[in-house]
Design a protein around this motif. Structure first.
Motif, short mmCIF file in Angstrom:
data_model
loop_
_atom_site.label_atom_id
_atom_site.label_comp_id
_atom_site.label_asym_id
_atom_site.label_seq_id
_atom_site.Cartn_x
_atom_site.Cartn_y
_atom_site.Cartn_z
N MET A 124 5.73 8.61 8.85
CA MET A 124 4.64 8.05 8.11
C MET A 124 3.51 6.40 8.38
O MET A 124 4.25 5.73 9.05
CB MET A 124 4.90 7.24 6.82
N SER B 164 -0.06 4.63 8.40
CA SER B 164 -1.45 4.32 7.26
C SER B 164 -2.97 3.59 7.98
O SER B 164 -2.78 3.25 8.87
CB SER B 164 -0.75 2.58 5.85
N ASP C 203 4.98 -1.13 12.92
CA ASP C 203 5.13 -0.77 11.59
C ASP C 203 4.79 0.20 11.27
O ASP C 203 3.48 0.80 11.82
CB ASP C 203 4.73 -2.22 10.83
N THR C 204 5.23 1.12 9.79
CA THR C 204 4.93 1.89 9.22
C THR C 204 4.83 1.65 7.65
O THR C 204 4.74 0.62 7.40
CB THR C 204 5.70 2.93 8.97
N ALA C 205 3.82 2.85 7.58
CA ALA C 205 3.26 1.91 5.87
C ALA C 205 4.33 1.39 5.38
O ALA C 205 4.63 0.47 3.97
CB ALA C 205 2.51 3.43 4.65
N ARG C 206 5.90 2.42 5.43
CA ARG C 206 6.88 1.59 4.61
C ARG C 206 8.07 0.78 4.69
O ARG C 206 8.45 0.04 3.91
CB ARG C 206 7.92 3.37 5.15
N THR C 207 7.14 0.12 5.95
CA THR C 207 7.76 -1.09 6.73
C THR C 207 7.17 -1.90 6.12
O THR C 207 8.47 -2.90 6.15
CB THR C 207 8.62 -0.79 7.99
N TYR D 64 5.45 -2.06 3.72
CA TYR D 64 5.89 -2.31 2.05
C TYR D 64 6.88 -2.76 1.75
O TYR D 64 7.22 -3.89 1.36
CB TYR D 64 5.19 -0.43 1.82
N ASP D 65 7.93 -2.38 2.82
CA ASP D 65 9.57 -2.93 2.41
C ASP D 65 9.25 -4.85 2.62
O ASP D 65 10.13 -5.53 2.40
CB ASP D 65 10.43 -3.00 3.49
N LYS D 66 9.14 -5.01 4.40
CA LYS D 66 8.83 -6.70 3.91
C LYS D 66 8.03 -7.40 3.24
O LYS D 66 8.02 -8.20 2.75
CB LYS D 66 8.01 -6.60 5.70
N CYS E 243 7.70 -6.25 -0.16
CA CYS E 243 8.42 -6.73 -0.97
C CYS E 243 9.37 -7.21 -1.27
O CYS E 243 9.39 -7.73 -2.24
CB CYS E 243 9.11 -5.44 -1.42
#
Length: 95
Positions: free
Chosen positions: A1, A3, A45-49, A51-53, A55
């Motif tokens: 994924m 972004s 980085d992806t959108a998910r990684t 986002y996790d950072k 968060c």
């Protein structure tokens, strides 16, 4: 994924993404940002990684600024807000 937001950030040379802490108020924009944290955007980085950072930074931001005591919730930020209000300065930034 992947972004588009990350792609545009890279194109614009913005290599960090942030999270903010605000007081809640009934009025829109009644209280400005009281604390913030940033996460670095890396090449892979992806959108998910990302986002996790962010968060993780959000949780740390909250934990660093809020604590629970025997009298209920209390915040470092609230003490700063009361102090700045008493001295006549504002925690809200205006454009």
């Amino acid at each position: 994924m992947f972004s588009h937001a990350i792609m545009h950030a890279r194109d614009d040379n913005h290599w960090k993404h942030g999270t903010t802490l605000h007081f809640m108020a009934p009025e829109v924009d009644a209280v400005g940002v009281v604390a913030r944290r940033f996460a670095e955007i890396s090449e892979d980085d992806t959108a998910r990684t990302l986002y996790d950072k962010v968060c993780s930074e959000s949780i740390s931001l909250f934990e660093d600024n809020c604590r629970t005591s025997s009298t209920g919730p209390s915040t470092n930020v609230e003490r700063r807000r009361r102090s700045s209000t008493a001295s006549g300065t504002s925690t809200r930034k205006r454009a």
